[in-house]
Design a protein around this motif. Structure first.
Motif, PDB file in Angstrom:
ATOM      1  N   VAL A 164       9.217 -59.371 -52.695  1.00  0.00           N
ATOM      2  CA  VAL A 164       8.062 -59.951 -52.202  1.00  0.00           C
ATOM      3  C   VAL A 164       7.054 -59.297 -52.175  1.00  0.00           C
ATOM      4  N   THR A 165       6.041 -59.322 -53.094  1.00  0.00           N
ATOM      5  CA  THR A 165       4.837 -58.538 -53.375  1.00  0.00           C
ATOM      6  C   THR A 165       3.691 -59.413 -52.613  1.00  0.00           C
ATOM      7  N   ASN A 166       2.570 -58.977 -52.619  1.00  0.00           N
ATOM      8  CA  ASN A 166       1.454 -59.626 -51.937  1.00  0.00           C
ATOM      9  C   ASN A 166       0.936 -60.752 -52.978  1.00  0.00           C
ATOM     10  N   ARG A 193      15.488 -53.949 -52.209  1.00  0.00           N
ATOM     11  CA  ARG A 193      14.794 -54.534 -53.278  1.00  0.00           C
ATOM     12  C   ARG A 193      13.422 -55.443 -52.560  1.00  0.00           C
ATOM     13  N   TYR A 194      13.361 -55.287 -51.317  1.00  0.00           N
ATOM     14  CA  TYR A 194      12.505 -56.609 -50.777  1.00  0.00           C
ATOM     15  C   TYR A 194      11.021 -56.185 -51.457  1.00  0.00           C
ATOM     16  N   HIS A 195      10.590 -54.945 -51.339  1.00  0.00           N
ATOM     17  CA  HIS A 195       9.096 -54.697 -51.686  1.00  0.00           C
ATOM     18  C   HIS A 195       8.970 -55.030 -53.202  1.00  0.00           C
ATOM     19  N   SER A 196      10.005 -55.012 -53.782  1.00  0.00           N
ATOM     20  CA  SER A 196       9.635 -55.176 -55.326  1.00  0.00           C
ATOM     21  C   SER A 196       9.870 -56.860 -55.602  1.00  0.00           C
ATOM     22  N   ARG A 246       2.765 -62.585 -55.099  1.00  0.00           N
ATOM     23  CA  ARG A 246       3.847 -63.638 -55.114  1.00  0.00           C
ATOM     24  C   ARG A 246       3.785 -64.257 -53.871  1.00  0.00           C
ATOM     25  N   THR A 247       3.312 -63.654 -52.663  1.00  0.00           N
ATOM     26  CA  THR A 247       3.243 -64.326 -51.252  1.00  0.00           C
ATOM     27  C   THR A 247       2.110 -65.221 -51.567  1.00  0.00           C
ATOM     28  N   ASP A 280      10.773 -64.953 -45.872  1.00  0.00           N
ATOM     29  CA  ASP A 280      10.441 -63.554 -45.963  1.00  0.00           C
ATOM     30  C   ASP A 280      11.659 -62.644 -45.035  1.00  0.00           C
ATOM     31  N   LYS A 289       0.167 -56.682 -45.680  1.00  0.00           N
ATOM     32  CA  LYS A 289       1.539 -56.866 -46.526  1.00  0.00           C
ATOM     33  C   LYS A 289       1.940 -58.366 -46.110  1.00  0.00           C
ATOM     34  N   PRO A 290       3.026 -58.867 -46.901  1.00  0.00           N
ATOM     35  CA  PRO A 290       3.601 -60.176 -47.072  1.00  0.00           C
ATOM     36  C   PRO A 290       3.598 -60.720 -45.697  1.00  0.00           C
TER      37      PRO A 290
END
Length: 303
Positions: free
Chosen positions: A137-139, A132-135, A141-142, A122, A58-59
């Protein structure tokens, strides 16, 4: 300006003399060796746990991995030189080894700060925009942001290295404890002051730019946490933010202290904090040790 008697790089290596005045060199070398081994162990454990557990892909944990890689690189470049000088009594470092160690040491220094900035962002998004965090901050994009910080670091260090590599050197002596930019500039036969303008600007950016930004981020986080109604969520967020703050101050606080302390202490504290204060990593680590004790007994019963 360079001395006219020197027209280019005319040394094959440098002699590290920063420890010559010390009485107990072996003891200091042993302490640095132990610290370095603990840094490798702690960061190695974090990396192994996160990389082998798919639930931790996860991020936030990717960012912890990034910090662990940076810590290993940052401390390895200086620790190996100091250990070599103090314990093996090998004081000579080749020119290209010295300049490459300088490159990766300062790259690590800048990268630690940028890694902490990404981790603060983060956590800010996780608390301020939980739905909206999971949409956002994605892997992918991280990974992209991490790559961008590495590119910035490589670019800045490319300029550092180019400046140091093009200087004429009067004497093969480094009057410091390892190879870094200031020590190489002062070993050159030039007036050093003009060559410290860029490092001064970068240090100003780190201390007066990124540090206040990160502090403001955690101030917003602290305010947001006080507004949470769920005590369990509030406690979890406080623990997470506290871990990040410990890591943050362990990096910035020693900046005006002894170089050895500033180079080793943050990288020792970082993996310790994430091993002991991050619930998922702590649980995974305890599972590993529990299995080591239980499996033999289980096999005994079967036999």
């Amino acid at each position: 300006m360079a001395n006219e008697n020197y027209t280019g790089n005319n040394v094959d290596g440098f002699i590290i003399t920063g420890f010559d005045h010390l009485q107990n060199q072996k003891l200091l070398g042993f302490l640095i060796l132990i610290t370095y081994m603990l840094i490798l162990l702690g960061n190695g454990i974090n990396l192994c746990i996160i990389l082998t557990d798919r639930h931790l892909h996860k991020p936030m944990y990717i960012l912890i991995c990034n910090l662990a890689v940076v810590d290993i690189m940052y401390t390895s470049t200086c620790s190996t030189t100091m250990i070599s000088v103090l314990l093996a009594e090998i004081k000579t470092v080749s020119y290209y080894s010295c300049i490459s160690r300088m490159f990766f040491y300062h790259l690590g220094d800048i990268k630690v700060c940028m890694a902490l900035t990404l981790m603060a962002l983060d956590r800010l998004l996780a608390i301020r925009l939980p739905l909206r965090y999971h949409s956002i901050v994605t892997n992918p994009r991280t990974f992209l942001l991490i790559l961008l910080t590495w590119l910035i670091g490589f670019t800045l260090m490319g300029v550092y290295t180019s400046m140091a590599d093009n200087l004429p050197y009067c004497q093969p002596v480094i009057r410091y404890v390892f190879c870094d930019y200031p020590s190489m500039i002062r070993a050159a036969c030039v007036n050093p002051e003009p060559y410290f303008f860029l490092p001064a600007m970068i240090s100003l950016w780190l201390l007066c730019g990124q540090f206040p930004f990160i502090i403001c981020t955690y101030a917003v986080l602290a305010y947001s946490v006080t507004k949470l109604s769920n005590n369990s969520s509030k406690k979890q967020m406080i623990n997470t933010c506290l871990s990040h703050l410990i890591v943050l101050f362990s990096y910035f606080a020693p900046k005006n202290a002894v170089t050895i302390v500033a180079s080793l202490v943050p990288s020792l504290i970082n993996p310790t904090v994430y091993c002991t204060r991050t619930k998922e990593i702590r649980k995974r680590l305890s599972d590993v040790f529990l299995r080591k004790r239980i499996v033999p007994n289980h096999l005994k019963v079967l036999s």
